[in-house]
Design an enzyme around this catalytic site. Structure first.
Site: not given
Ligand SMILES: *[C@@H]1O[C@H](CO)[C@@H](O)[C@H](O)[C@H]1NC(C)=O
Length: 365
Positions: A151, A157, A300
């Site tokens: 990323q 994410c 995340h």
């Protein structure tokens, strides 16, 4: 805690610590360096480790001032890695490509999970039978997992977790593994939670897998990675071409917190989009992460691709002691881009927000 339990706890601490010590030795020179970093307490060697770090990850700094500041952050992160090692002895913690970033920089530029609320209208996944689950299972062995992506410096994410889940579902529906476009989600998906204005998916500034799946359902699908390649920046313009859709969502659902249900959904429906607290991941080098204390604040988005027990025998004699997680930080992070985290007590919130996706079955191709 009653007495029996506290004794058991102390015993399991001792056992896990000695297991970690036993597995700490390695024939790999690089691992020895990392062990030296996290085990020893040599302030003089920090300089040496910083040089190794810069060389290994191709880091350079524009000014001496910048360099000195990054070195001070690096030294703080060596101490954090040692601290993480004590809290998480079944994993190895040390130097990673994020060792010159403060925790705030790391969160801002390399995570990107925006909202932590369940969408009120998400389907609940039906309860599946769990008796016949295999002891070990890994979708990488069955061709449902695309290669590890990166990323970069972008809080996207959520888009990688989403493409990973649809790549797997599409593989199950069509027998073909097609890498899908994160940039389409970064540029085009501004899906909001209707009950939470201002909470839209917003490219490198974060998003949520469930709303990205909602966008994908409404838009008709995602394009191929190569037709809409990743730039890792917010470009502001959407270049989605409906005639080039490569995979479409049939439906998606939220899986209950129960680990057997998570495993059953994984095996039946393909890799799952999951959220996690990533604080231990900044220093993670390998092994099974099982910190005694970890926040469950989800920050995340990652992809659950399997579970296993090989090489790891915690005191809780379980058949499937850890989850295998695909991350989006390139192959040089963790175990070739993957992370292992123990099961049993929703460590780092890994069981808290799990989504399963079904892709449209196509007969054309
Ligand atoms: C989701 O889609 C799959 C594949 O089309 C279908 O088999 C399944 O029944 C659907 N699930 C729900 C909850 O609608």
């Amino acid at each position: 805690m009653d007495r029996r339990f506290s004794l058991l706890f102390v015993f399991s601490l001792l056992l896990e610590t000695s297991l970690a010590a036993a597995s700490g030795k390695s024939s790999d020179g690089e691992d020895l360096v990392i062990q030296q970093v996290v085990d020893g307490d040599h302030p003089l060697s920090a300089d040496h480790h910083f040089r190794l770090f810069k060389r290994r990850f191709g880091k350079s700094y524009a000014t001496q001032e910048d360099h000195d500041y990054r070195f001070s952050v690096f030294k703080t992160n060596l101490r954090r890695a040692r601290h993480h090692q004590r809290l998480d002895p079944s994993a190895v913690h040390g130097v990673t490509q994020f060792s010159d970033l403060t925790p705030a920089e790391f969160r801002r530029n390399h995570l990107g999970l925006k909202r932590l609320r369940f969408p009120a209208d998400a389907n609940k996944a039906p309860i599946l039978p769990t008796e016949d689950l295999p002891a070990d299972f890994d979708w990488r062995d069955h061709g449902a997992v695309a290669s590890v992506k990166n990323q970069g410096s972008c809080g996207s994410c959520w888009s990688f977790s989403t493409t990973g889940a649809l790549e797997g579902a599409n593989f199950l529906a069509t027998g073909k593994l097609v890498s899908l476009s994160e940039q389409q989600l970064v540029d085009c998906d501004h899906e909001c939670d209707p009950e939470e204005p201002g909470s839209c998916d917003s490219g490198c500034n974060g998003g949520l897998m469930n709303s990205a799946l909602e966008y994908t359902l409404k838009a008709g699908g995602l394009m191929r990675e190569e037709d809409y390649p990743y730039s890792g920046t917010d470009r502001g313009t959407c270049k989605f071409d409906k005639t080039k859709i490569a995979a479409s969502v049939a439906n998606f659902s939220v899986v209950s917190l129960d680990e057997d249900q998570i495993a059953a959904n994984l095996v039946k429906n393909g890799p799952l989009a999951v959220a996690i607290n990533a604080v231990f991941m900044q220093t993670y080098v390998g092994g099974v992460s099982c910190p005694y204390i970890c926040s469950k604040r989800l920050d995340h988005g990652v992809l659950l691709v399997g579970y296993g027990s090989a090489g790891y025998a915690p005191i809780r004699m379980k058949e499937k002691p850890y989850w295998i997680i695909k991350n989006s930080w390139g192959e040089s992070w963790g175990e070739n881009g993957f992370y292992k985290i123990c099961q049993g007590r929703n460590v780092c919130g890994v069981d808290s927000m799990v989504s399963t996706v079904a892709a449209v079955h196509t007969t054309s191709n």
